[in-house]
Structures are given as C-alpha cells and as structure tokens.
Design an enzyme around this catalytic site. Structure first.
Site, PDB file in Angstrom:
ATOM      1  N   ASP A  70       0.816  -1.213   0.000  1.00 56.02           N
ATOM      2  CA  ASP A  70       0.000   0.000   0.000  1.00 56.02           C
ATOM      3  C   ASP A  70       0.851   1.265   0.000  1.00 56.02           C
ATOM      4  O   ASP A  70       2.070   1.209   0.182  1.00 56.02           O
ATOM      5  CB  ASP A  70      -0.957  -0.005   1.212  1.00 56.02           C
ATOM      6  CG  ASP A  70      -0.273  -0.437   2.507  1.00 56.02           C
ATOM      7  OD1 ASP A  70       0.970  -0.419   2.565  1.00 56.02           O
ATOM      8  OD2 ASP A  70      -0.985  -0.792   3.463  1.00 56.02           O
ATOM      9  N   ASP A  86      -7.430  -2.210  14.198  1.00 54.99           N
ATOM     10  CA  ASP A  86      -8.818  -2.593  13.880  1.00 54.99           C
ATOM     11  C   ASP A  86      -8.871  -3.914  13.100  1.00 54.99           C
ATOM     12  O   ASP A  86      -9.894  -4.244  12.508  1.00 54.99           O
ATOM     13  CB  ASP A  86      -9.541  -1.468  13.112  1.00 54.99           C
ATOM     14  CG  ASP A  86      -8.869  -1.135  11.777  1.00 54.99           C
ATOM     15  OD1 ASP A  86      -7.898  -1.821  11.405  1.00 54.99           O
ATOM     16  OD2 ASP A  86      -9.319  -0.188  11.100  1.00 54.99           O
ATOM     17  N   HIS A 131      -7.088  -4.736  10.455  1.00 55.47           N
ATOM     18  CA  HIS A 131      -6.892  -4.666   8.998  1.00 55.47           C
ATOM     19  C   HIS A 131      -5.556  -5.248   8.574  1.00 55.47           C
ATOM     20  O   HIS A 131      -4.594  -5.263   9.331  1.00 55.47           O
ATOM     21  CB  HIS A 131      -7.067  -3.232   8.471  1.00 55.47           C
ATOM     22  CG  HIS A 131      -5.985  -2.264   8.824  1.00 55.47           C
ATOM     23  ND1 HIS A 131      -6.236  -0.968   9.200  1.00 55.47           N
ATOM     24  CD2 HIS A 131      -4.639  -2.369   8.840  1.00 55.47           C
ATOM     25  CE1 HIS A 131      -5.103  -0.331   9.424  1.00 55.47           C
ATOM     26  NE2 HIS A 131      -4.115  -1.158   9.214  1.00 55.47           N
ATOM     27  N   GLU A 173      -9.648  -1.750   5.515  1.00 58.10           N
ATOM     28  CA  GLU A 173     -10.343  -1.341   6.727  1.00 58.10           C
ATOM     29  C   GLU A 173     -11.636  -2.144   6.913  1.00 58.10           C
ATOM     30  O   GLU A 173     -12.105  -2.788   5.969  1.00 58.10           O
ATOM     31  CB  GLU A 173     -10.677   0.153   6.637  1.00 58.10           C
ATOM     32  CG  GLU A 173      -9.459   1.061   6.517  1.00 58.10           C
ATOM     33  CD  GLU A 173      -8.652   1.167   7.812  1.00 58.10           C
ATOM     34  OE1 GLU A 173      -8.649   0.234   8.623  1.00 58.10           O
ATOM     35  OE2 GLU A 173      -8.017   2.221   7.998  1.00 58.10           O
TER      36      GLU A 173
HETATM   37  C1  GLP Z   1      -0.574   0.352   8.537  1.00 58.73           C
HETATM   38  C2  GLP Z   1      -0.140  -0.498   7.339  1.00 58.73           C
HETATM   39  C3  GLP Z   1      -0.293  -1.985   7.660  1.00 58.73           C
HETATM   40  C4  GLP Z   1       0.365  -2.297   8.993  1.00 58.73           C
HETATM   41  C5  GLP Z   1      -0.280  -1.489  10.091  1.00 58.73           C
HETATM   42  C6  GLP Z   1       0.265  -1.788  11.471  1.00 58.73           C
HETATM   43  O1  GLP Z   1      -1.947   0.432   8.631  1.00 58.73           O
HETATM   44  N1  GLP Z   1      -0.899  -0.199   6.188  1.00 58.73           N
HETATM   45  O2  GLP Z   1       0.289  -2.761   6.620  1.00 58.73           O
HETATM   46  O3  GLP Z   1       0.239  -3.690   9.269  1.00 58.73           O
HETATM   47  O4  GLP Z   1      -0.060  -0.110   9.779  1.00 58.73           O
HETATM   48  O5  GLP Z   1       1.430  -1.066  11.713  1.00 58.73           O
HETATM   49  P1  GLP Z   1       2.406  -1.323  12.924  1.00 58.73           P
HETATM   50  O6  GLP Z   1       3.240  -2.509  12.521  1.00 58.73           O
HETATM   51  O7  GLP Z   1       3.217  -0.080  13.022  1.00 58.73           O
HETATM   52  O8  GLP Z   1       1.579  -1.593  14.113  1.00 58.73           O
END
Ligand code: GLP
Length: 261
Positions: free
Chosen positions: A67, A136, A138, A143
């Site tokens: 993404d 959440d 995802h 989402e």
């Molecule tokens: C963002 C990214 C996800 C990632 C998430 C959690 O939303 N798009 O791919 O898994 O953050 O991030 P973190 O690893 O910093 O908790």
C-alpha cells in the site's frame, strides 16, 4: 493456519527472516509482498544483516508493496516509498526495476490499480506475502467492511488508523485520509503468507483474526481461508488467544507429525 508464539520481538523477526530466506533459497527469483509499519522493521534489519553476511542475495527478487498513502510523493519522509528505501531497499541488492509500490500520486487511480494487479500477475504472482495487522484488524489498508474479494483500489482510512498513524506526522491533520492498497482478494492469492504481530495492543485483533469468525469487520480473519499462513506473534500479542496451549503443542509435535506430502 499455523500459529507460532515467540518470546520476543527479536525472535519474531528471526523466524520471519528464516521464512524469507527459505523462499529465496528455493526460488532465487522469488516475488515478495512487503509491508510497512513498525512491526516488520526487525525483519528488514535481519534481512539486511543476512545480505551483508552474504547469506542472502536479492539480485533476482521482485517486490510488491501492499500500500501507499494517496497524496504523498515518493520523496516525502512519511511515504511508504521513503520508508522502504530507508529501511530495506537502499541496503540490499534488489534491482530498482524489480521494486513495485502503489503510486502516491497516480495520474489515474483506477487505471493505476488495474495495472498494479496486472504487474503482480505478470510476475507470476506473489510467493511470500509479509503482513502486519492494524489495531482494527486490517491487513494492508483493508479497513473494516472491505470486501474479502477486494482487489487493489483506493480506500478511505478509518479514523482509528489515522490516529494510529498520526505518531509519524507533526500534526494529525497531515495524516493522509486515503490510500491505494492491495485488496484482501489480492493478498489471498499469494502462495504463502506470514503475518507478524507483537505487543499487547495487537492481542485483540490477533484473537479476532485467528479465533474469531471470518468477517470483513476484521480483514485479517480472511486469512483463515488461506492454505499456507504462518501467524508469528510474541507472547503479548498471543495473550487473548484461547487455544494458545494447543498451538504451542502443535509446534512441539511438528517434527514427529506424519508427513502429508
Ligand atoms: C498500517 C499499514 C499496515 C500495517 C499497520 C500496522 O496500517 N498499512 O500494513 O500492518 O499499519 O502497523 P504497525 O506494525 O506499526 O503496528
């Protein structure tokens, strides 16, 4: 789905790096699906270390990131392009032409998303997809409410995600509200998936993803329908799993289990 519970963030990162190394050893031209966020940082540091020790060669590897924020140019320090260069690509020998990320400022979003899917297909598909998980539930930026058949497209970020990500920006209003993200359907087509999660704040989403119902309200739960998924979590992220003793028993018995091959 295999659930692997590790004692520390370092062990989670090592186990994930072992999986990446295994895939590249089997297929030097492997196609890797990559994630951003804080969670895979230890994995990327370990991949860099193994590359520097000449244990890993990325020269024939192709990558596709999950993404990117819409509206951030690649040079923006909070863009996922920048993140990937800084934390991985600038330190390994992956060929620049083999690196793919959704564009932050595409001319035509719809056409770009279609072409991204076509490029993944033309590369032969993703051999190993690395994932984190949002608070959440995802995966990528799928989402709550994302179709479990969704493909690469623009998503509006949830308020909770914007809040989670505001720690990287000076002011909350600077956090982008839209992203281009691979869909759940895109992710489910990867041949193998590893999801990494550490820390207590991931315990709820991890329990929902592994032991809850399959629902678009927690897009990570769609992984229950995938044939080859490793959920690599630390003890804090595993703390709300009801069947944790069984998952650990399975890991202990692994080497004695009859082969299904
Ligand atoms: C963002 C990214 C996800 C990632 C998430 C959690 O939303 N798009 O791919 O898994 O953050 O991030 P973190 O690893 O910093 O908790």
């Amino acid at each position: 789905m295999e659930v692997i519970v590790k004692e520390s963030y370092a062990e989670v990162s090592q186990a994930a790096a072992d999986e990446v190394a295994r895939v590249i050893a089997e297929k030097p031209s492997a196609v890797l699906g990559l994630a951003t966020g804080s969670t895979p940082l230890g994995l990327y540091a370990e991949l860099i270390r193994r590359y520097e020790q000449k244990e890993l060669d990325f020269s024939s590897v192709t990558t596709f990131n999950l993404d990117e924020y819409v509206g951030l140019p690649a040079a923006h320090p909070q863009s996922y392009h920048f993140f990937m260069r800084q934390n991985l690509f600038d330190h390994i020998n992956v060929a620049p032409e083999n690196i793919h990320l959704p564009a932050g400022i595409p001319n035509d979003c719809r056409a770009f998303c279609r072409e991204y899917e076509q490029k993944i297909a033309a590369s032969g598909g993703i051999d190993l997809q690395i994932l984190g998980i949002g608070s959440d539930g995802h995966i990528a930026f799928n989402e709550p409410g994302s179709s479990l058949a969704s493909r690469t497209r623009v998503k509006t970020l949830a308020r909770s995600t914007i809040e989670d990500n505001s720690r990287f920006f000076d002011r909350p209003e600077q956090v982008p509200e839209f992203a281009i993200t691979m869909g759940v359907g895109t992710i489910l087509e990867a041949r193998k998936v590893i999801l990494l999660a550490t820390g207590e704040q991931k315990a709820g989403p991890i329990a929902q993803a592994i032991e809850g119902p399959i629902t678009s309200m927690c897009s990570a739960s769609a992984l229950q329908m995938h044939e080859h998924v490793l959920m690599i979590v630390d003890r804090a992220a595993a703390s709300q799993l009801e069947q944790v003793a069984y998952y650990e028993w399975v890991q202990q018995k692994r080497s004695h289990a009859p082969s299904t091959a």
